[in-house]
Write an enzyme that holds these catalytic residues in place. Structure first.
Site, short mmCIF file in Angstrom:
data_model
loop_
_atom_site.label_atom_id
_atom_site.label_comp_id
_atom_site.label_asym_id
_atom_site.label_seq_id
_atom_site.Cartn_x
_atom_site.Cartn_y
_atom_site.Cartn_z
N LEU A 110 49.59 8.52 -0.05
CA LEU A 110 49.10 9.00 -1.18
C LEU A 110 47.68 8.51 -1.06
O LEU A 110 47.29 7.27 -1.02
CB LEU A 110 49.66 8.48 -2.14
CG LEU A 110 51.30 8.69 -2.28
CD1 LEU A 110 52.04 8.50 -3.63
CD2 LEU A 110 51.50 10.16 -1.90
N GLY A 168 44.45 9.69 -5.70
CA GLY A 168 44.05 9.08 -7.21
C GLY A 168 42.52 8.80 -7.11
O GLY A 168 41.67 8.66 -6.17
N ARG A 225 39.38 2.50 -11.27
CA ARG A 225 38.67 1.00 -11.23
C ARG A 225 37.92 0.48 -10.38
O ARG A 225 37.39 -0.57 -10.54
CB ARG A 225 40.22 0.17 -11.26
CG ARG A 225 41.07 0.22 -12.42
CD ARG A 225 42.50 -0.31 -12.16
NE ARG A 225 43.45 0.71 -11.30
CZ ARG A 225 44.53 0.39 -11.16
NH1 ARG A 225 45.13 -0.66 -11.32
NH2 ARG A 225 45.28 1.43 -10.45
N THR A 240 51.48 9.22 -8.84
CA THR A 240 51.98 9.00 -7.44
C THR A 240 53.31 10.05 -7.39
O THR A 240 53.60 10.57 -6.42
CB THR A 240 52.44 7.67 -7.42
OG1 THR A 240 53.38 7.04 -8.43
CG2 THR A 240 51.34 6.65 -7.19
N TYR A 298 50.88 4.06 0.27
CA TYR A 298 49.59 4.32 -0.76
C TYR A 298 48.59 3.90 0.15
O TYR A 298 48.62 3.04 1.23
CB TYR A 298 49.79 3.52 -1.85
CG TYR A 298 50.91 3.57 -2.71
CD1 TYR A 298 51.56 4.83 -2.52
CD2 TYR A 298 51.14 2.52 -3.78
CE1 TYR A 298 52.44 4.87 -3.70
CE2 TYR A 298 52.36 2.84 -4.65
CZ TYR A 298 52.94 4.19 -4.66
OH TYR A 298 53.85 4.32 -5.50
N GLY A 299 47.59 4.82 0.05
CA GLY A 299 46.35 4.62 1.05
C GLY A 299 45.71 3.51 0.74
O GLY A 299 44.51 3.32 1.16
N ASN A 320 42.64 -1.95 -5.79
CA ASN A 320 42.35 -1.21 -7.09
C ASN A 320 41.00 -1.63 -7.56
O ASN A 320 40.38 -0.61 -8.34
CB ASN A 320 43.21 -1.39 -7.99
CG ASN A 320 44.84 -1.19 -7.60
OD1 ASN A 320 44.89 0.06 -7.01
ND2 ASN A 320 45.58 -1.83 -7.57
N TYR A 327 9.10 9.01 17.97
CA TYR A 327 8.94 9.78 16.75
C TYR A 327 7.39 10.46 16.25
O TYR A 327 6.73 9.79 16.08
CB TYR A 327 9.60 9.29 15.68
CG TYR A 327 10.15 10.14 14.57
CD1 TYR A 327 10.57 11.33 14.58
CD2 TYR A 327 9.72 9.74 13.09
CE1 TYR A 327 11.06 12.13 13.52
CE2 TYR A 327 10.07 10.56 11.98
CZ TYR A 327 10.57 11.42 12.07
OH TYR A 327 11.12 12.51 10.95
#
Ligand code: UD1
Ligand code: MG
Length: 451
Positions: free
Chosen positions: A11, A14, A18, A80, A108-109, A234, A377
């Site tokens: 998952l 989200g 936060r 979720t 969960y990722g 989070n 360059y």
């Protein structure tokens, strides 16, 4: 036991509110690698029958990064449980009893420390116990925002209550949800159908499937794992803690593999840094992604390396910067305030002071004098500089690319080289010196009169 008959669902949809970031949470890096790469890497050796990554709207970058894993878009992200529902739609027809998949492993990722062996153990454990839902739990120092496990007196998992919905007594429960679930594939849809949004966040919580399964009289189990493996990220503070933890692991791994770290806590690695035996890393060195260092090389203090291959016995720094595409062969020396980008330095070549070497080929045993710059360059395009073997480039030379210096040539200090130098030539490209004997006292006298 063959574990090929499970589907993995990761998952990642989200919004990561936060984190207060424009970047999806799972794209924030730990040890130079996006967070989402870690659970996927842990899964790979288990060869899931299918791997589905649930991403949010506008998360094309995440989908590209996780390929060849399939991704499905959850729009809008409603929790979720809703995310797993999206994954199940993608898995339609692949599940037992009609298809072959018996378990769905949900990760969960934002949980980057999972080990492959742990996932394997959880899969085995569900089959062994026949639990409809098996969840990994932990006892972190601070239960914080983790979901709390509510267990019966004899240890059966009854339900998971999210921190935001927990009563004060529930808040004080210490065994919490680590975020890995193994679920009986054939029942997952009916569990998900039972989810409601009547909770503090107004989301479909995956964690509610435990209570739903229990109401159907099915067994659910908790397996406790070390908290260090289940840390979820989070907030930026948690990201920083995870980084520190990962760095400690990488330092230990480097030391265990025969690398000297003079002051380990000051050296920062990427997850993919590869150091051979007897490499010495002095204090305050940063390894960005994609660095390999050969046996016995020394990386001196305050060097910053990324995308560089350093050969055995080479010496880098102090204060060196190696950028992507820097290839240093055996015994090369790159010294203080030298930057190397997209260039190969041949065996034993030296650039010891204050140089920029970009888009270049430097032959073996060539010496690049202090302050030499490859002018690669022109404001629009990049050009290559080719320097042969055994050349001597005098200090403060500007090599205006495209240009080639033949093997064995000598370039005088201060030269601006704009056309090719033949092999073994001496090339001087600067204004000629004029000496006016005895003129210095005259000048001093004139200047003194002015004061
Ligand atoms: C979740 C768990 C909590 C557990 C913790 C472990 C739920 C409801 N809560 O809380 O019990 O202790 O993880 O780390 O599951 N996601 C989606 N779609 C969404 C919402 C989230 O794909 O609609 C993804 C996120 O990108 C993230 C993962 O699911 O990778 C977990 O979401 P997050 O918001 O971090 O849940 P937590 O509050 O940490
Ligand atoms: Mg989380």
């Amino acid at each position: 036991m063959s574990q090929s008959k499970f589907a993995a669902v990761v998952l990642a949809a989200g919004s990561g509110t936060r984190m207060k970031s424009a970047l999806p949470k799972v794209m924030h890096s730990i040890a130079g690698r996006p967070m989402i790469a870690y659970p996927l890497e842990a899964l790979t050796p288990l060869a899931p029958a299918s791997t589905i990554v649930v991403v949010g709207p506008q998360m094309g970058d995440v989908a590209r990064l996780v390929a060849p894993a399939e991704s499905v878009v959850q729009d809008p992200p409603l929790g979720t449980g809703d995310a797993v529902r999206h994954a199940m739609r993608a898995l339609d027809g692949r599940l037992a009893p009609r298809g072959a998949i018996e378990d769905v492993l949900v990760l969960y990722g934002d949980t980057p420390f999972l080990a492959t062996e742990t996932l394997s153990r959880l899969l085995t454990e569900r089959r062994r116990t026949g639990a409809a839902v098996l969840v990994a739990g932990m006892r972190p120092a601070e239960p914080g925002t983790y979901g709390r496990f509510v267990l019966t007196p004899d240890g059966v998992l009854e339900r998971i209550v999210e921190a935001a919905d927990a009563s004060p007594e529930e808040q004080s429960l210490v065994l919490v949800n680590g975020g890995i679930m193994v679920i009986e594939a054939s029942r997952l849809d009916e569990f998900l159908d039972g989810l409601r949004r009547d909770n503090a966040k107004g989301e479909f919580y995956l964690t509610d499937i435990v209570a739903i399964a229990r109401r159907k009289g099915l067994s659910c189990r908790a397996v406790e794992l070390p908290a260090a493996e289940l840390i979820g990220i989070n907030t930026r503070a948690e990201l920083a803690e995870a980084e520190a933890l990962m760095q400690r692991r990488l330092r230990h791994a480097a030391l265990d593999s025969g690398v000297t770290l003079v002051a380990p806590e000051t050296v920062f690695f990427s997850a993919d840094t590869q150091l051979d035996r007897d490499v010495i890393v002095e204090p305050n060195v940063t390894f960005g992604p994609g660095v390999t260092v050969g046996e016995g090389a020394r990386i001196c203090s305050f060097s910053y390396l990324e995308g560089a291959a350093i050969g055995p016995g080479a010496r880098v720094g102090p204060f060196a910067r190696l950028r992507p595409g820097a290839i240093l062969e055996r015994e090369v020396h790159v010294g203080n305030f030298v930057e190397v980008k997209a260039s190969r330095l041949g065996v034993g070549a030296k650039a010891n002071h204050l140089s920029y070497i970009g888009d270049s080929e430097v032959g073996a045993r060539t010496n690049i004098g202090a302050g030499t710059i490859t002018c690669n360059y022109d404001g629009f395009n990049k050009f290559r500089t080719v320097i042969g073997e055994g050349t001597f480039i005098g200090s403060n030379t500007a090599l205006v690319a495209p240009v080639e210096v033949g093997a064995g040539a000598i370039v005088a200090a201060g030269s601006v080289i704009t056309s090719d130098v033949p092999p073994d030539a001496l090339s001087i490209a600067r204004a000629q010196q004029i000496d006016k004997p005895g003129r210095a006292p005259d000048i001093r006298a004139r200047l003194r009169r002015k004061t």
